[in-house]
Scaffold this active site. Structure first.
Site, short mmCIF file in Angstrom:
data_model
loop_
_atom_site.label_atom_id
_atom_site.label_comp_id
_atom_site.label_asym_id
_atom_site.label_seq_id
_atom_site.Cartn_x
_atom_site.Cartn_y
_atom_site.Cartn_z
N CYS A 1 0.90 -0.71 -0.25
CA CYS A 1 -0.20 0.30 0.26
C CYS A 1 1.04 1.06 0.19
O CYS A 1 2.00 1.02 0.13
CB CYS A 1 -0.68 -0.24 1.08
SG CYS A 1 -2.71 0.69 1.23
N CYS B 1 -4.07 -0.41 -3.08
CA CYS B 1 -4.42 0.92 -3.34
C CYS B 1 -4.08 1.38 -4.73
O CYS B 1 -3.41 0.46 -4.96
CB CYS B 1 -4.33 1.60 -2.06
SG CYS B 1 -2.34 1.88 -2.17
N CYS C 1 4.23 0.31 -8.21
CA CYS C 1 4.71 -1.62 -7.62
C CYS C 1 6.06 -1.47 -7.83
O CYS C 1 6.25 -1.40 -9.57
CB CYS C 1 3.81 -2.22 -7.97
SG CYS C 1 4.33 -3.75 -6.96
#
Length: 138
Positions: free
Chosen positions: A9, A81, A88
Site C-alpha cells: 500500500c 491501493c 509497484c
C-alpha cells in the site's frame, strides 16, 4: 513450503496492515505474510481497533518501507491501493501480481464515519482473501 505474500500500500498504515493480519490469522500455516508501503507513515490506531473487534491483535505490527523487501522473492504481491499499484517495483523471480482496490479509511475526516469505513474495508479485505487466495486453493 509456504507461499510468500506481500501486501503493498502507500502508507502501510491501514489496508495492507489489515490484509497482513487477516491472512496470517486465516491461513498463517499456509502462508508467510508481510506488508509494506511505498511511503510508510506508521500504523494507524483505527486499523488496530478494527482488527481487535474481530479478535486479531496487530499491536506488534509496524510500518515498513517496500525497500526492505526488494531483494526477496514472493509468490504473490498484492497492491491494495491504486497509488501503490502505479509505483509497484519489479520483483525478482516469478511473482503473481494482483491488485485489490480498497477505500482509504485513514483519509476519512469524520471520526464516527472513519470507524465505520475501517470496519467496512476490514470486511472487504477478508472477503477478497477468501475469494482470491483461500477459495482458489493457493
Amino acid at each position: 513450503m509456504k507461499a510468500r505474500v506481500l501486501f503493498l500500500c502507500t502508507g502501510n498504515s491501514a489496508r495492507s496492515q489489515m490484509a497482513e493480519g487477516w491472512l496470517r490469522h486465516l491461513a498463517g500455516d499456509r502462508f508467510e505474510v508481510f506488508s509494506a508501503g511505498t511511503h510508510p507513515v506508521g500504523l494507524n490506531p483505527g486499523s488496530v481497533e478494527a482488527m481487535a473487534e474481530v479478535g486479531i491483535d496487530m499491536a506488534g505490527h509496524r510500518s515498513k518501507h517496500v525497500s526492505e523487501f526488494l531483494t526477496q522473492s514472493f509468490d504473490y504481491v498484492i497492491t491494495v491501493c491504486d497509488r501503490a499499484k502505479e509505483s509497484c517495483p519489479i520483483w525478482p523471480g516469478p511473482t503473481h501480481l494482483l491488485h485489490w482496490s480498497f477505500d482509504d479509511p485513514a483519509g476519512v475526516l469524520d471520526e464516527g464515519e472513519r470507524r465505520q469505513v475501517f470496519r467496512r474495508v476490514r470486511d472487504e479485505i477478508a472477503a477478497a482473501i477468501h475469494q482470491s487466495l483461500l477459495a482458489a486453493g493457493v
